[in-house]
Design a protein around this motif. Structure first.
Motif, PDB file in Angstrom:
ATOM      1  N   UNK A  38      34.794  43.977  37.577  1.00 38.04           N
ATOM      2  CA  UNK A  38      36.116  44.527  37.863  1.00 38.04           C
ATOM      3  C   UNK A  38      37.022  43.498  38.514  1.00 38.04           C
ATOM      4  N   UNK A  39      36.498  42.826  39.540  1.00 36.08           N
ATOM      5  CA  UNK A  39      37.314  41.851  40.276  1.00 36.08           C
ATOM      6  C   UNK A  39      37.766  40.735  39.345  1.00 36.08           C
ATOM      7  N   UNK A  40      36.806  40.215  38.557  1.00 38.42           N
ATOM      8  CA  UNK A  40      37.153  39.105  37.666  1.00 38.42           C
ATOM      9  C   UNK A  40      38.130  39.549  36.585  1.00 38.42           C
ATOM     10  N   UNK A  41      38.012  40.819  36.166  1.00 39.06           N
ATOM     11  CA  UNK A  41      38.946  41.322  35.152  1.00 39.06           C
ATOM     12  C   UNK A  41      40.365  41.317  35.705  1.00 39.06           C
ATOM     13  N   UNK A  42      40.514  41.667  36.994  1.00 39.37           N
ATOM     14  CA  UNK A  42      41.851  41.686  37.600  1.00 39.37           C
ATOM     15  C   UNK A  42      42.439  40.284  37.684  1.00 39.37           C
ATOM     16  N   UNK A  43      41.574  39.288  37.612  1.00 40.58           N
ATOM     17  CA  UNK A  43      42.017  37.903  37.767  1.00 40.58           C
ATOM     18  C   UNK A  43      42.614  37.325  36.498  1.00 40.58           C
ATOM     19  N   UNK A  44      42.476  38.029  35.379  1.00 44.22           N
ATOM     20  CA  UNK A  44      42.859  37.437  34.096  1.00 44.22           C
ATOM     21  C   UNK A  44      44.270  37.829  33.670  1.00 44.22           C
ATOM     22  N   UNK A  45      44.877  36.940  32.887  1.00 43.24           N
ATOM     23  CA  UNK A  45      46.148  37.288  32.250  1.00 43.24           C
ATOM     24  C   UNK A  45      45.940  37.475  30.748  1.00 43.24           C
ATOM     25  N   UNK A  46      44.871  36.846  30.252  1.00 39.02           N
ATOM     26  CA  UNK A  46      44.554  36.919  28.830  1.00 39.02           C
ATOM     27  C   UNK A  46      43.838  38.243  28.551  1.00 39.02           C
ATOM     28  N   UNK A  47      44.337  38.988  27.565  1.00 39.55           N
ATOM     29  CA  UNK A  47      43.776  40.317  27.322  1.00 39.55           C
ATOM     30  C   UNK A  47      42.320  40.265  26.898  1.00 39.55           C
ATOM     31  N   UNK A  48      41.995  39.276  26.058  1.00 37.78           N
ATOM     32  CA  UNK A  48      40.627  39.202  25.566  1.00 37.78           C
ATOM     33  C   UNK A  48      39.660  38.917  26.719  1.00 37.78           C
ATOM     34  N   UNK A  49      40.060  37.989  27.585  1.00 38.37           N
ATOM     35  CA  UNK A  49      39.220  37.691  28.747  1.00 38.37           C
ATOM     36  C   UNK A  49      39.087  38.912  29.643  1.00 38.37           C
ATOM     37  N   UNK A 106      43.164  50.661  37.476  1.00 38.27           N
ATOM     38  CA  UNK A 106      44.259  49.734  37.713  1.00 38.27           C
ATOM     39  C   UNK A 106      44.602  48.952  36.450  1.00 38.27           C
ATOM     40  N   UNK A 107      43.571  48.500  35.736  1.00 33.67           N
ATOM     41  CA  UNK A 107      43.806  47.722  34.520  1.00 33.67           C
ATOM     42  C   UNK A 107      44.464  48.570  33.443  1.00 33.67           C
ATOM     43  N   UNK A 108      43.922  49.800  33.286  1.00 34.44           N
ATOM     44  CA  UNK A 108      44.480  50.706  32.289  1.00 34.44           C
ATOM     45  C   UNK A 108      45.944  50.971  32.619  1.00 34.44           C
ATOM     46  N   UNK A 118      45.382  53.537  41.221  1.00 37.01           N
ATOM     47  CA  UNK A 118      46.833  53.386  41.125  1.00 37.01           C
ATOM     48  C   UNK A 118      47.337  52.460  42.223  1.00 37.01           C
ATOM     49  N   UNK A 119      46.703  52.549  43.384  1.00 38.01           N
ATOM     50  CA  UNK A 119      47.067  51.676  44.495  1.00 38.01           C
ATOM     51  C   UNK A 119      46.829  50.214  44.121  1.00 38.01           C
ATOM     52  N   UNK A 120      45.652  49.952  43.562  1.00 38.27           N
ATOM     53  CA  UNK A 120      45.348  48.576  43.146  1.00 38.27           C
ATOM     54  C   UNK A 120      46.322  48.131  42.062  1.00 38.27           C
ATOM     55  N   UNK A 121      46.598  49.058  41.124  1.00 35.83           N
ATOM     56  CA  UNK A 121      47.506  48.730  40.025  1.00 35.83           C
ATOM     57  C   UNK A 121      48.900  48.404  40.535  1.00 35.83           C
ATOM     58  N   UNK A 122      49.315  49.136  41.537  1.00 35.62           N
ATOM     59  CA  UNK A 122      50.648  48.919  42.111  1.00 35.62           C
ATOM     60  C   UNK A 122      50.748  47.497  42.663  1.00 35.62           C
ATOM     61  N   UNK A 123      49.646  47.038  43.291  1.00 37.97           N
ATOM     62  CA  UNK A 123      49.678  45.698  43.892  1.00 37.97           C
ATOM     63  C   UNK A 123      48.947  44.660  43.051  1.00 37.97           C
ATOM     64  N   UNK A 124      48.831  44.950  41.748  1.00 36.21           N
ATOM     65  CA  UNK A 124      48.058  44.065  40.868  1.00 36.21           C
ATOM     66  C   UNK A 124      48.578  42.628  40.923  1.00 36.21           C
ATOM     67  N   UNK A 125      49.913  42.481  40.858  1.00 34.80           N
ATOM     68  CA  UNK A 125      50.499  41.139  40.825  1.00 34.80           C
ATOM     69  C   UNK A 125      50.142  40.365  42.087  1.00 34.80           C
TER      70      UNK A 125
END
Lengths: 122, 139, 745
Positions: C272-283, C407-409, C496-503
């Protein structure tokens, strides 16, 4: 008898290996001849020893009448001896070739270009 | 070698050894002998000749290339082995034909086994002569 | 995908494309109509290695069926997608071949009954996935990723083999059907820990669990349809299948729970953490797969059947949404030429139906109703709440991981729905968007009418016992207000909280120092190679004496070790020896010594000749005239050869004293050989063959010389091989010198 010959074979192996370990290719060849002798003898002895009686069937009989020597190891050893000659000849020719090329037969000096060092691993 | 005695003796010995080698080959199935021994004796015969004359003379006497002799031998051995499958038996299964066989006498046996032994004889003979001649060439 | 030179699409491509698709679809339909109606396991077996009691056997129960449906069903869509995606690629035919092989290997894994058969298919999936990941073999990254995947999963496979053999030792059978139905209580067996560790290593490497997770994101180098297949229904799921398969027999053992719970939880959160780190969709998707695999592993660590039921539903949900998302990424990459988060802006404007499929999959990813992901997540929470104790930590970890998925969704959906000024209606290829839309619809249908899935799940649970299924409440979206629903709400708000502060989180995460397992792997590999090199340098010095010493030392050392541990020694029997034999032995020894101490070549050869003649005498003495004649002749020829050769060779170097080290080693080896040979001769001899030859030599082969008959008749094939060796040696030797002669000219 088997025990005596086992001891003899061990000594033959030891002498042959001592020659082969010397690091000079000519002595290695001498050891090679001796080790083939020791090896054929050990196959022969492992098939057990029978004094005197050859594995031949007398005329008029369907099978040997008395207990004869084990024929199987004899057959194996016979071909092994001939093959040994062929392989020895090959090694001998190899020695001649190596001597012409290198000018010596010292097998303990590193031969040039045997193993490429430091390949790039990706 | 330039000894007259050896030369004359060698010529005689060469013939005797050659005949003896074939004798050993043929009797091999029933008495000590066979293709390996016959081939080795034959090789010795040619080496005796080569020592008394020279390589060229030996090759002339041999008439064919020793390597070709060896390969022919191997082919003969293989063909004798292929006779088995021809009559729907196993590879290298011995095939026998008894000429003029009667109830009591087995007659004159002809067999693929003898053919095989001849193949062995030629292979061993050819291979060793080739080796020795090649070695002597480098003297 | 790298840019490739396009070739004209030939008609044969159409056949391959549609044929592959229909074949896979046919298997799928066959599975549905032929296997699903049966509620008993199907077995099928062919004898393979009868002597070792190993059969090429298959066992298809509920669990296998679920996997078969996933593999063939998603496989069909992958084939449909690939045909279009790779149209014109110069190696497209090769690609289809690999993909077919891979799918068949995977089907083999999930249907194998015999554990060794399973292992073989298991390794086949490793090999074929190597070919698929390295499909763009011109790219170094691709090759590296392929090799990395192969080495990690291959090493795991070897562990699996060891574990499987141990398991068979314990249970007494290689057949899964017997192991599963056995009443044997094996979880208290002393070796069970080793079994779990070894099989666990196999499954965890395959399923890319922490700390072996690094190979999976690298495997993204493969063409997108491969990634979709590898991640959704195959390859990594093979590990999950194995864990589920052995769950009934091993889950009671002490180590099972902690091992899988810990690795699973860590992998889920890390993914999960590493997924939040990516900008590339495939990664990003690659890392969400890690999260899903971690979740599945953690679920399977739990002993109850409720967890298994939750895992099976999650498996289906994940396969559907992951395949949808991957193929969708492939489609936008192919059509729009980019696959970053920002590429998603305005997708709704571009193609409503496609965007809808994407949104449905995202819903399932987030675990929100009415998607299948919601049902599976409720079951997950429910099952973990049922079991008490340490599972609370697992629950917390999975809750956190799920929140990150929300958050990712959320991030994806916001971008898809937000209008973009640059976005215009875009035509996506039918074959590329059809699959995702179909799967998204299927996911929604399965969630809203869960009867079929419910039935499949209950058949699957039959393997866990007759009553296992009855404890599970029917699948459904709504089960009233219960703790699981509460946890779902917590997940949603946290997500949703994580998604809000994703950037902001994204920047933070990038500043965070992290251990790179990928680079660690490189270090490991480099160290390993250096170790191998130094070992080679030590043992293989290219100096004859030293190399030979290593061989002899190892041989003698091992033999002495075995002799030391021998349970009993043979009885010593000297036996009388005739005087003649003693004389011959003394002759041989004298010749040996003479040739050893000789300083000149001629003397040494004379010594050898004495030895050879002595050996021939032994043959004569013990009734071997043929061998003796051969030995004498060979000895003669040997002398001739050596004598001629010596003219071309140097003299012997002077020997100065005895080389004590070599002498000791040689004597020790000789001693070992003597002892072995003597030990052999004290044992009774099996003369079956010899007496057969003696009886048959005249009666069947018409020869009186038994040795010759053996050579030319009974063992003629051997002899043929041997004369071929003689000829080969001669040709080789002659070629050695002939080559030299030609160079001289």
């Amino acid at each position: 008898m088997e025990a005596l010959l086992s001891g003899l074979i061990g000594l033959l192996f030891a002498a042959a290996l001592y020659q082969m370990l010397s690091g000079h290719f000519l002595r290695f060849l001498l050891g090679l001849v001796m080790i083939s002798n020791a090896a054929t003898l050990s196959v022969f002895v492992a098939g057990r020893l029978t004094l005197g009686q050859s594995p031949l069937i007398p005329k008029g009989a369907d099978a040997p009448l008395v207990e004869v020597a084990n024929a199987l190891p004899q057959a194996l050893v016979l071909t092994a001896i001939v093959i040994g000659l062929g392989l020895f000849a090959f090694t001998l020719f190899l020695a001649i070739r190596a001597f012409r090329r290198l000018g010596h037969l010292n097998a303990n000096s590193a031969l040039p270009g045997l193993r490429p060092r430091k390949e790039t691993h990706s | 070698m330039n000894s007259l005695i050896y030369k004359v003796g060698a010529n005689l010995l060469f013939g005797i050894l050659l005949v003896f080698s074939i004798f050993m080959l043929l009797r091999g199935h029933n008495e000590p002998g066979g293709g390996f021994i016959g081939g080795l004796i034959g090789a010795v015969a040619f080496i005796v000749y080569a020592l008394s004359e020279n390589i060229a003379a030996t090759r002339r006497v041999l008439r064919v290339n020793p390597e070709h002799l060896a390969v022919t031998g191997l082919t003969i051995a293989l063909c004798s082995g292929l006779l088995g499958p021809l009559v729907q038996e196993g590879l290298f299964a011995g095939q026998w034909l008894f000429l003029g066989a009667t109830e009591t006498d087995k007659g004159w046996p002809i067999s693929s086994v003898l053919l095989f032994d001849i193949g062995v004889y030629l292979t061993v003979l050819g291979a060793i002569i080739a080796l020795v001649l090649e070695m002597e060439r480098h003297l | 995908m790298a840019k490739v030179t396009l070739q004209a699409t030939q008609p044969i491509d159409q056949y391959i494309h549609l044929g592959s698709m229909l074949w896979s679809l046919g298997l799928f339909v066959l599975a549905i109509y032929h296997l699903i109606p049966l509620d008993t396991p199907v077995t099928w077996s062919v004898d393979w290695l009868g002597a070792l009691n190993i059969a090429f056997s298959f066992y298809i129960d509920g669990l296998s069926r679920l996997f078969i449906l996933l593999i063939t069903g998603i496989g069909a869509l992958i084939f449909a997608f690939s045909g279009h995606y790779l149209a014109g690629h110069p190696h497209r035919h090769r690609f289809f071949l690999y993909l077919h092989l891979f799918m068949l290997a995977m089907l083999g894994v999930v249907t194998a009954d015999n554990l060794l058969t399973l292992f073989i298919f298991w390794e086949l999936t490793s090999f074929t996935s190597y070919l698929l990941i390295g499909f763009n073999h011109a790219a170094a990254r691709s090759r590296r990723a392929a090799l990395q995947g192969l080495l990690v999963t291959g090493a795991g496979g070897l562990c699996l083999l060891a574990g499987v053999i141990l398991l068979a030792q314990i249970t007494g059978s290689f057949a899964l059907s017997e192991i599963l139905s056995g009443d044997l209580v094996i979880h208290e067996h002393p070796l069970i820990t080793a079994v779990i560790v070894l099989i666990g290593l196999g499954a965890l490497t395959k399923s890319a669990q922490f700390p072996f997770h690094f190979w999976l994101p690298n495997a993204m180098e493969a063409p997108t349809p491969v990634s979709a297949f590898l991640h959704s229904a195959t390859m990594v799921k093979a590990g999950i299948y194995l864990l589920a398969r052995l769950h009934p027999v091993l889950s009671e053992a002490a180590l099972w729970m902690p091992l899988l719970a810990i690795t699973g939880s860590i992998t889920a959160v890390l993914g999960g953490v590493l997924a939040l780190k990516q900008r590339d969709l495939k990664q990003t998707l690659a890392y969400t797969t890690l999260m899903a695999l971690g979740t599945l592993t953690a679920l399977l660590s739990q002993p109850g059947t409720a967890a298994v039921a939750a895992a099976s539903i999650f498996l289906v949900a994940h396969a559907l949404y992951k395949a949808t998302l991957f193929l969708s990424v492939g489609a936008i990459d192919h059509t729009l030429g980019a696959k970053r988060f920002s590429t998603l802006f305005g997708l709704w404007q571009r193609d409503r139906l496609f965007a809808f499929a994407w949104l449905a999959a995202a819903l399932s990813l987030a675990g929100l109703p009415p998607a299948l992901g919601f049902i599976s997540k409720e079951m997950l929470y429910d099952s973990l709440l049922q079991t008490s104790g340490t599972s609370i930590w697992v629950l917390c970890a999975l809750l956190l991981a799920n929140a990150m998925m929300v958050a990712l969704a959320f991030s994806m959906s916001v971008r898809i729905l937000r209008p973009s000024p640059t976005a215009v209606r875009t035509k996506f290829a039918f074959f590329e968007t059809g699959g995702p839309i179909l799967m998204a619809l299927l996911g929604l249908w399965l969630a809203m009418a869960p009867k079929a899935l419910d039935q499949a799940m209950r058949t699957l649970l039959a393997t866990w016992g007759d009553t296992a299924a009855s404890e599970i409440i029917p699948l459904g979206l709504w089960h009233g207000i219960n703790p699981a629903l509460g946890l779902s709400l917590v997940t949603l708000s946290l997500g949703l909280l994580i998604g809000r502060f994703h950037a902001r989180l994204y920047r933070r995460l990038h500043r965070l120092p992290m251990v790179s397992f990928d680079r660690g792997w490189d270090h490991f590999l480099a160290t390993f190679v250096r170790f191998a090199e130094s070992l080679t340098d030590m043992i293989q010095t290219n100096r004859l004496s030293r190399d030979l010493s290593w061989v002899l030392g190892t041989l003698t050392g091992l033999a002495l070790l075995i002799a030391w541990n021998a349970p009993a020694w043979p009885h010593w029997e000297w036996g009388p020896a005739p005087l003649k034999l003693w004389l011959i032995v003394i002759l041989i020894l004298a010749g040996t010594m003479f040739s050893l101490i000789a300083q000149s070549r001629i003397a040494a050869i004379t010594g050898l000749g004495v030895v050879g003649i002595g050996v021939a005498l032994i043959f004569i003495l013990f009734g071997a005239p043929d061998v003796a004649i051969t030995q004498l002749l060979v000895e003669t020829l040997l002398v001739v050869l050596i004598a001629v050769a010596l003219l071309n060779l140097p003299t012997l170097p002077k020997q100065t004293g005895i080389r004590w080290g070599h002498a000791t080693l040689a004597l020790a080896t000789g001693f070992v050989i003597s002892g072995t040979l003597w030990g052999i001769t004290t044992q009774p001899l099996d003369r079956t063959l010899t007496s057969f030859f003696e009886q048959a030599s005249w009666t069947e082969a018409y020869g009186r010389n038994i040795v010759n008959v053996i050579l030319v008749d009974f063992r003629a094939l051997d002899t043929f091989g041997e004369i071929a060796v003689v000829l080969t040696a001669a040709i080789g030797a002659i070629a050695l010198l002939k080559d030299m002669r030609m160079r001289k000219r």
